[in-house]
Design an enzyme around this catalytic site. Structure first.
Site, PDB file in Angstrom:
ATOM      1  N   THR A   5      -5.731   2.472  -6.976  1.00  0.00           N
ATOM      2  CA  THR A   5      -7.011   2.311  -6.272  1.00  0.00           C
ATOM      3  C   THR A   5      -7.888   3.519  -6.580  1.00  0.00           C
ATOM      4  OG1 THR A   5      -6.000   0.977  -4.553  1.00  0.00           O
ATOM      5  CG2 THR A   5      -8.093   2.037  -4.011  1.00  0.00           C
ATOM      6  N   LYS A  23      -8.139  -0.683  -9.333  1.00  0.00           N
ATOM      7  CA  LYS A  23      -8.764  -1.461  -8.255  1.00  0.00           C
ATOM      8  C   LYS A  23      -9.965  -0.709  -7.716  1.00  0.00           C
ATOM      9  CE  LYS A  23      -7.710  -3.238  -3.581  1.00  0.00           C
ATOM     10  NZ  LYS A  23      -8.234  -2.249  -2.628  1.00  0.00           N
ATOM     11  N   HIS A  36     -13.577  -2.580  -1.859  1.00  0.00           N
ATOM     12  CA  HIS A  36     -12.675  -2.197  -0.773  1.00  0.00           C
ATOM     13  C   HIS A  36     -13.064  -2.889   0.539  1.00  0.00           C
ATOM     14  CE1 HIS A  36      -9.511   1.081  -0.432  1.00  0.00           C
ATOM     15  NE2 HIS A  36      -9.580   0.713   0.828  1.00  0.00           N
ATOM     16  N   SER A  59       0.815  -1.217   0.000  1.00  0.00           N
ATOM     17  CA  SER A  59       0.000   0.000   0.000  1.00  0.00           C
ATOM     18  C   SER A  59       0.848   1.266   0.000  1.00  0.00           C
ATOM     19  CB  SER A  59      -0.893  -0.005   1.244  1.00  0.00           C
ATOM     20  OG  SER A  59      -1.454   1.270   1.467  1.00  0.00           O
ATOM     21  N   TYR A  69      -2.140   5.262  -4.135  1.00  0.00           N
ATOM     22  CA  TYR A  69      -3.185   6.249  -3.882  1.00  0.00           C
ATOM     23  C   TYR A  69      -2.733   7.501  -4.591  1.00  0.00           C
ATOM     24  CZ  TYR A  69      -5.958   3.717  -0.396  1.00  0.00           C
ATOM     25  OH  TYR A  69      -6.782   2.824   0.236  1.00  0.00           O
TER      26      TYR A  69
HETATM   27  C1  FNR Z   1      -7.725  -2.048   3.158  1.00  0.00           C
HETATM   28  N1  FNR Z   1      -7.796  -1.907   1.780  1.00  0.00           N
HETATM   29  C2  FNR Z   1      -6.899  -1.067   1.139  1.00  0.00           C
HETATM   30  N2  FNR Z   1      -6.925  -0.958  -0.219  1.00  0.00           N
HETATM   31  C3  FNR Z   1      -6.027  -0.182  -0.880  1.00  0.00           C
HETATM   32  O1  FNR Z   1      -6.065  -0.097  -2.106  1.00  0.00           O
HETATM   33  N3  FNR Z   1      -5.064   0.501  -0.157  1.00  0.00           N
HETATM   34  C4  FNR Z   1      -4.992   0.455   1.187  1.00  0.00           C
HETATM   35  O2  FNR Z   1      -4.131   1.079   1.799  1.00  0.00           O
HETATM   36  C5  FNR Z   1      -5.956  -0.335   1.876  1.00  0.00           C
HETATM   37  N4  FNR Z   1      -5.952  -0.405   3.249  1.00  0.00           N
HETATM   38  C6  FNR Z   1      -6.803  -1.272   3.904  1.00  0.00           C
HETATM   39  C7  FNR Z   1      -6.734  -1.399   5.280  1.00  0.00           C
HETATM   40  C8  FNR Z   1      -7.532  -2.324   5.941  1.00  0.00           C
HETATM   41  C9  FNR Z   1      -7.423  -2.462   7.429  1.00  0.00           C
HETATM   42  C10 FNR Z   1      -8.438  -3.128   5.200  1.00  0.00           C
HETATM   43  C11 FNR Z   1      -9.302  -4.164   5.869  1.00  0.00           C
HETATM   44  C12 FNR Z   1      -8.529  -2.979   3.838  1.00  0.00           C
HETATM   45  C13 FNR Z   1      -8.727  -2.729   0.976  1.00  0.00           C
HETATM   46  C14 FNR Z   1      -8.092  -4.069   0.596  1.00  0.00           C
HETATM   47  O3  FNR Z   1      -7.101  -3.897  -0.376  1.00  0.00           O
HETATM   48  C15 FNR Z   1      -9.117  -5.044  -0.002  1.00  0.00           C
HETATM   49  O4  FNR Z   1      -9.815  -4.416  -1.045  1.00  0.00           O
HETATM   50  C16 FNR Z   1     -10.117  -5.565   1.026  1.00  0.00           C
HETATM   51  O5  FNR Z   1      -9.529  -5.755   2.287  1.00  0.00           O
HETATM   52  C17 FNR Z   1     -10.692  -6.872   0.533  1.00  0.00           C
HETATM   53  O6  FNR Z   1     -11.708  -7.308   1.342  1.00  0.00           O
HETATM   54  P1  FNR Z   1     -11.553  -8.405   2.518  1.00  0.00           P
HETATM   55  O7  FNR Z   1     -10.718  -9.536   1.988  1.00  0.00           O
HETATM   56  O8  FNR Z   1     -10.913  -7.691   3.658  1.00  0.00           O
HETATM   57  O9  FNR Z   1     -12.970  -8.752   2.752  1.00  0.00           O
END
Ligand code: FNR
Length: 375
Positions: free
Chosen positions: A169, A248, A272, A119, A143
């Site tokens: 994203t 994404k 997400h 990330s 980002y």
């Molecule tokens: C995320 N997700 C996320 N996505 C992204 O593009 N950059 C990021 O920094 C983050 N940070 C993040 C933190 C936390 C605590 C969570 C739970 C999620 C989203 C992540 O990439 C992904 O899309 C989801 O977590 C997928 O869903 P599940 O597997 O958690 O249900």
């Protein structure tokens, strides 16, 4: 090549074996602020729940008598051979879950040969994470910054540090409305957990008269949310990297069409993890219409709600080329660091292998709609 992943006997391992048990244990071990930040979704958390419910509306209709002695889960994405169709989703600020943060995750991912998406708001810099991964596959998640030269700089660094794809994203142009975080008064970004890639970036630092943690946090908060992000920005990104670009957070088939028109190299169907638009369609429900648009022209990935081997089979059978998991590995990290992430990965891959074999599939290419029925 038959793949059986288990290196430890699950019946003697003291670690949890189901997602629910990992989550329960993580809740016991992590303070409410960071736990709820990880577990929570936006507004009423309807989409968070839909992501799971969607999987139970499809059933596998297994095939028999197919000789599944020799099996492989290998796939090829962007000319890269991968051992399995499972990846670790970008999750920011992993130090809120475990002191070793992304470094522990990266070691486990590298050891398993499961690609890691790092990330923008990771709590170790992308170079530090790359260093513990050797040649293991890794992608960088961007980002978009309102200061796009910062984005270009980060992409340059990702290329130099051996990241082999850029994941833009697009669903987080502002933060989702997360009630649990309001209740807990918790913001890991404000607390400075997501700064590592920024304070190590020459362009970002050049924007500050003096680089202090306080100044950096303010500047990050000022530039990280980019409501102006639009399809024309893809061209700028394309000019600044030779790497494949994935978007994404696509849920609408018309956006998949636009992604193709704008020369994007891959799509990640995602809401997400239910953290952005509450009431949004679940990823799995969004997948078939998008697969119809994409028609195999570019890789199609999915995340949000994937928890088990059968879930992976369903997503792949509905048209995904690979899936990503988020919370499952974060709970593994929270409970047992590197070993926890390794265990979560190992369990999931074993479940996938057993489910494929018992359903009559010997390769990922075997998985298609014919082994699913809609309930
Ligand atoms: C995320 N997700 C996320 N996505 C992204 O593009 N950059 C990021 O920094 C983050 N940070 C993040 C933190 C936390 C605590 C969570 C739970 C999620 C989203 C992540 O990439 C992904 O899309 C989801 O977590 C997928 O869903 P599940 O597997 O958690 O249900």
């Amino acid at each position: 090549e038959t793949l059986l992943f288990t290196k430890v006997d699950k019946s003697t391992e003291s670690l949890p074996i189901s997602y629910e048990d990992w989550e329960k244990k993580a809740r016991d071990m992590v303070p409410a602020g960071p736990f709820d930040y990880t577990a929570g979704g936006s507004v009423e958390e309807q989409t968070l729940a839909s992501n799971r419910a969607a999987f139970s509306r499809w059933a596998i209709v297994p095939r028999m008598l197919r000789d599944v002695t020799h099996r492989s889960m290998a796939i090829t994405l962007f000319n890269q051979q991968l051992k399995t169709p499972v990846m670790l989703a970008p999750v920011g600020m992993q130090k809120i879950s475990h002191p070793e943060g992304e470094l522990a995750t990266a070691r486990a991912a590298a050891a398993a040969g499961v690609p890691l998406v790092v990330s923008t708001v990771s709590s170790h810099s992308m170079e530090q994470i790359a260093e513990v991964m050797g040649d293991a596959p890794r992608w960088y998640q961007l980002y978009w910054s309102t200061d796009r030269e910062v984005s270009a700089s980060m992409v340059r660094r990702a290329e130099a540090a051996g990241y082999s794809a850029i994941v833009l994203t697009v669903d987080t142009i502002m933060l989702g409305w997360k009630r649990r975080d309001f209740k807990n008064g918790y913001s890991p970004l404000r607390e400075g957990y997501g700064m590592a890639n920024y304070i190590s970036d020459p362009v970002f630092c050049s924007r500050l008269a003096e680089v202090t943690p306080e100044n950096a946090v303010e500047e990050i908060l000022r530039t990280i949310y980019t409501p102006a992000l639009n399809w024309n920005d893809i061209a700028y990104l394309r000019e600044h990297t030779k790497l494949p670009i994935l978007v994404k957070g696509i849920l609408h088939p018309d956006d998949a069409k636009l992604a193709l028109e704008h020369g994007v190299d891959g799509i990640i169907v995602s809401n997400h993890g239910g953290r952005q638009v509450d009431g949004a369609i679940s990823s799995l429900d969004a997948l078939p219409a998008i697969a119809e648009v994409v028609k195999g022209q570019i890789p199609l990935l999915l995340d949000s709600g994937v928890r088990t081997g059968p879930d992976v089979v369903k997503a792949l059978a509905l048209g995904a080329n690979a899936v990503l998991i988020g919370r499952p590995f974060v709970y593994g990290l929270a409970v047992a660091g590197e070993q926890g992430v390794a265990s979560v990965i190992d369990t999931l891959l074993n479940e996938l292998d057993v489910t494929m074999a018992l359903s009559g599939s010997t390769s990922i290419a075997d998985l298609n709609r014919s082994i699913l029925t809609r309930l």
